[in-house]
Enzyme design. Structure first.
Site, PDB file in Angstrom:
ATOM      1  N   ASP A   1      -7.487   5.975   4.966  1.00  9.58           N
ATOM      2  CA  ASP A   1      -7.709   4.936   5.371  1.00  9.58           C
ATOM      3  C   ASP A   1      -9.067   5.091   6.816  1.00  9.58           C
ATOM      4  OD1 ASP A   1      -5.634   4.638   4.628  1.00  9.58           O
ATOM      5  OD2 ASP A   1      -4.178   5.298   6.597  1.00  9.58           O
TER       6      ASP A   1
ATOM      7  N   HIS B   1       1.094   3.592   7.068  1.00  6.15           N
ATOM      8  CA  HIS B   1       0.489   4.748   6.239  1.00  6.15           C
ATOM      9  C   HIS B   1       1.183   6.413   6.284  1.00  6.15           C
ATOM     10  CE1 HIS B   1      -2.934   2.170   4.627  1.00  6.15           C
ATOM     11  NE2 HIS B   1      -1.308   2.145   4.159  1.00  6.15           N
TER      12      HIS B   1
ATOM     13  N   SER C   1       1.342  -1.655  -0.257  1.00  8.98           N
ATOM     14  CA  SER C   1      -0.456  -0.167  -0.014  1.00  8.98           C
ATOM     15  C   SER C   1       0.397   0.996   0.048  1.00  8.98           C
ATOM     16  CB  SER C   1      -1.200   0.625   0.750  1.00  8.98           C
ATOM     17  OG  SER C   1      -0.021   0.297   2.103  1.00  8.98           O
TER      18      SER C   1
END
Lengths: 182, 179
Positions: free
Chosen positions: A125, A99, A59
């Site tokens: 998210d 992230h 990701s």
């Protein structure tokens, strides 16, 4: 007489080998203890509960690939900023997520609202957070990525995916340490 | 003594330690490098609306709608230990409710070998510029272009481009759903 001397000799051998065995066992324990010490020492130095993490998903591609290694710090005084890559934990999920922070609000009393997104994801998210959770808090953040080394994490990924390999590697290493004569 | 096994083991250990040492030197070679350059930023349309962000709640929040220009050349920032630049346009402002507000409006990934020229004219933001409450009207907002350096191996620093742009949102909400 000969019996006594025989006992004496075998005693000597037994004592020797006992010392040797004890030495090998202590040597082994020493290695385990130093590994633990380095890990716990890193925790103290970085302020993070997991100072080194392995990237498990794509990701954050193309920045991070599966198997890359990240070094984290989590100093209380360091401000959170957008653009930082953070590792956070969500209630009900075992695996922490790596992230990037894309939104950040802080009140005067220090309360924070943090929103993250994966570079390779098209949306933020909120879908990954716990139901009803719209923001991350400071306490959700395990650490911030400070250093990067590629590929090294594949070792732990392989060991986790194939537990037998893990036992095999650990077993062989342990045997080598115990059986090595020096 | 010198069996195949010990030779293989020696080669493996030597390869591993030399690779580690080389990676470490590689990291040291760029560890203190300053990745800064000049950036030109500007804004076109600047409007604030009152719209509910249904992903959070039904309450109406302030939504900034702006168009902006970016002109920067990041080609010189690439060296042998830069794999990627993650370039992002940041908006920073203060409101009555929040001491610090930071929002990413736009981003771009520049990988090694791609053009380092960042040029945008009259572009809408990639992500919604929602305030955390109703604090955007008459608020000065500082725009800056930043980048996160992703190395082949080493540190992950953030740098801000030299050249900020500040604009102020109008006092009145604009009419209409989207623009």
């Amino acid at each position: 007489m000969s019996l006594l001397s025989m006992i004496g000799v075998s005693d000597e051998i037994r004592r020797m080998s006992f010392r040797q065995i004890a030495f090998q066992v202590l040597n082994f324990l020493m290695i385990v203890a130093s590994a633990l010490m380095i890990w716990k020492g890193l925790m103290v130095l970085t302020g993070s509960g997991s100072p080194i993490v392995v990237v498990l998903s794509g990701s954050m591609e193309p920045a991070f690939q599966r198997g890359d290694l990240l070094f984290l710090t989590n100093y209380e005084k360091d401000p959170v900023n957008i653009g930082d890559i953070v590792v956070f934990k969500i209630d009900g999920r075992d695996i922490p997520i790596v992230h990037r922070v894309i939104k950040f609000h802080q009140k005067e009393d220090g309360t924070m609202k943090i929103l993250t997104k994966g570079d390779n994801n098209s949306v933020n998210d909120r879908g990954l957070y716990a139901p009803g959770q719209f923001w991350l808090d400071r306490k959700d953040i395990v650490g911030r990525a400070r250093g990067f080394v590629p590929y090294v994490g594949w070792l732990t990924i392989c060991m986790n995916d194939f537990p037998r390999l893990k036992y095999f590697v650990l077993g062989t290493l342990g045997l080598f340490v115990v059986l090595r004569r020096e | 003594m010198y069996s195949l096994w010990t030779r293989l083991h020696a080669i493996f250990a030597f390869t591993l330690s030399s690779l580690t040492a080389m990676t470490f030197l590689f990291f040291l070679s760029t560890a203190f490098h300053q990745y800064t350059t000049d950036v030109k930023l500007g804004t076109g349309k600047v409007v604030v609306k009152s719209v509910p962000d249904y992903t959070v709640s039904r309450d109406e929040l302030d939504l900034g709608v702006i168009t902006f220009d970016i002109d920067a050349n990041l080609t010189d920032l690439f060296n042998w230990n830069v794999k990627e630049l993650f370039v992002y346009l940041a908006a920073e402002y203060q409101t009555k409710d929040n001491q610090i507000n930071q929002v990413v409006l736009w981003d771009k990934i520049i990988q090694r070998g791609q053009s380092g020229i960042v040029s945008a004219k009259n572009v809408h933001s990639k992500y919604y510029f929602w305030d955390d409450g109703r604090g955007l009207r008459q608020t000065p907002v500082k725009l800056s272009l930043n980048w996160n350096v992703i190395p082949n191996a080493g540190l992950l620093p953030n740098f801000a481009g030299q050249g900020e742009h500040t604009f102020i949102f109008p006092a009145e909400y604009a009419k209409g759903a989207r623009a």
